[in-house]
Enzyme design. Sequence first.
Site, short mmCIF file in Angstrom:
data_model
loop_
_atom_site.label_atom_id
_atom_site.label_comp_id
_atom_site.label_asym_id
_atom_site.label_seq_id
_atom_site.Cartn_x
_atom_site.Cartn_y
_atom_site.Cartn_z
N ASP A 94 0.66 -1.35 0.03
CA ASP A 94 -0.16 -0.01 0.10
C ASP A 94 0.99 1.30 -0.08
OD1 ASP A 94 -2.41 1.35 0.06
OD2 ASP A 94 -2.61 1.17 2.30
N ASN A 122 -10.90 -2.85 -6.10
CA ASN A 122 -9.87 -2.01 -6.78
C ASN A 122 -10.35 -1.81 -8.27
OD1 ASN A 122 -6.69 -3.15 -5.53
ND2 ASN A 122 -7.89 -1.27 -5.17
C1 FPP Z 1 -1.81 0.23 -3.49
O1 FPP Z 1 -1.22 1.54 -3.40
C2 FPP Z 1 -1.24 -0.61 -4.61
C3 FPP Z 1 -2.06 -1.31 -5.43
C4 FPP Z 1 -3.56 -1.14 -5.28
C5 FPP Z 1 -1.65 -2.11 -6.39
C6 FPP Z 1 -0.23 -2.60 -6.19
C7 FPP Z 1 0.46 -2.80 -7.55
C8 FPP Z 1 1.71 -2.74 -7.96
C9 FPP Z 1 2.61 -2.69 -6.65
C10 FPP Z 1 2.23 -2.76 -9.11
C11 FPP Z 1 1.97 -3.83 -9.87
C12 FPP Z 1 2.32 -5.35 -9.33
C13 FPP Z 1 2.43 -6.10 -9.91
C14 FPP Z 1 2.53 -7.67 -9.23
C15 FPP Z 1 3.26 -6.44 -11.23
P1 FPP Z 1 -2.63 2.58 -3.60
O2 FPP Z 1 -2.56 3.04 -4.86
O3 FPP Z 1 -3.68 2.22 -2.81
O4 FPP Z 1 -1.78 4.02 -2.96
P2 FPP Z 1 -2.30 4.94 -1.89
O5 FPP Z 1 -3.29 4.46 -0.84
O6 FPP Z 1 -1.32 5.84 -1.57
O7 FPP Z 1 -3.29 5.77 -2.94
#
Ligand code: FPP
Length: 245
Positions: free
Chosen positions: A20, A68
Amino acid sequence: MISKEQLTNNIPQHVAIIMDGNGRWAKQKGLFRAAGHENGTKAVREAVEGCAELGVKYLTLYAFSTENWNRPKLEVETLMKLLVKSLKKEIDTLHKNNIKLNAIGNLDLLPAKAKKELLEVIEKTQGNSHMTLTLALSYGSREELIKTIQEISIKVKNSVISPHSINEAVINEHLYTKTLPDVDLLIRTSGEQRISNFLLWQIAYAELYFTEILWPDFKQPDLFEAIYNYQQRERRFGKTSEQLS
Ligand code: FPP
């Protein structure tokens, strides 16, 4: 700083991570959210390599939740494109390092290209045995439990099993995670302290570790710190301390 050499005993068998903070990382730097996700993939590489080197047998990453799908269309597309790009880029490294790729979630909801790429990497690496890397994609624990209850109910209705024979093992066999052991250590980055519909059944006895570090900044020393912290804990599984010793 904890080094890899300090961690040799009591390595968790199954580590799960809620990655996250990509969005906040980007915002802090005045970048688009996509840059946060892009840099998040570098942290994925660090975590995979770190866990493989330590001898963690199962690493499960929450890459995309059922919730998501409700993000803006452009962000969903970016994440799906990143998934395809990462799979293409990492397939050889995963294979060379004897890592088996696995996926949990409602994969039918993924765009055709992402699903195809994913299944190809899963197929290519299925004979590997050093570590199993599971990507939770279009995954939600409640959806998984509903699916499980539906499948078991049909078996009961058709007299394949009796209601009284339903136990933990029967439930485990119907989960997406049927080939995985229970989670030992659950890590969540970015300072949020919640589970967000991730592996609710499977973390019943997991140790929880929360860190303020945003996911793109989560490097191997941070992983080692989390594992060191895990190793200092006494896991009693409902027993007393005296019973354990
Ligand atoms: C959370 O950060 C992250 C995600 C919803 C996606 C995770 C994806 C990756 C790390 C990249 C792709 C993964 C692979 C396995 C290739 P957020 O967007 O919720 O951050 P925030 O809470 O700060 O807005």
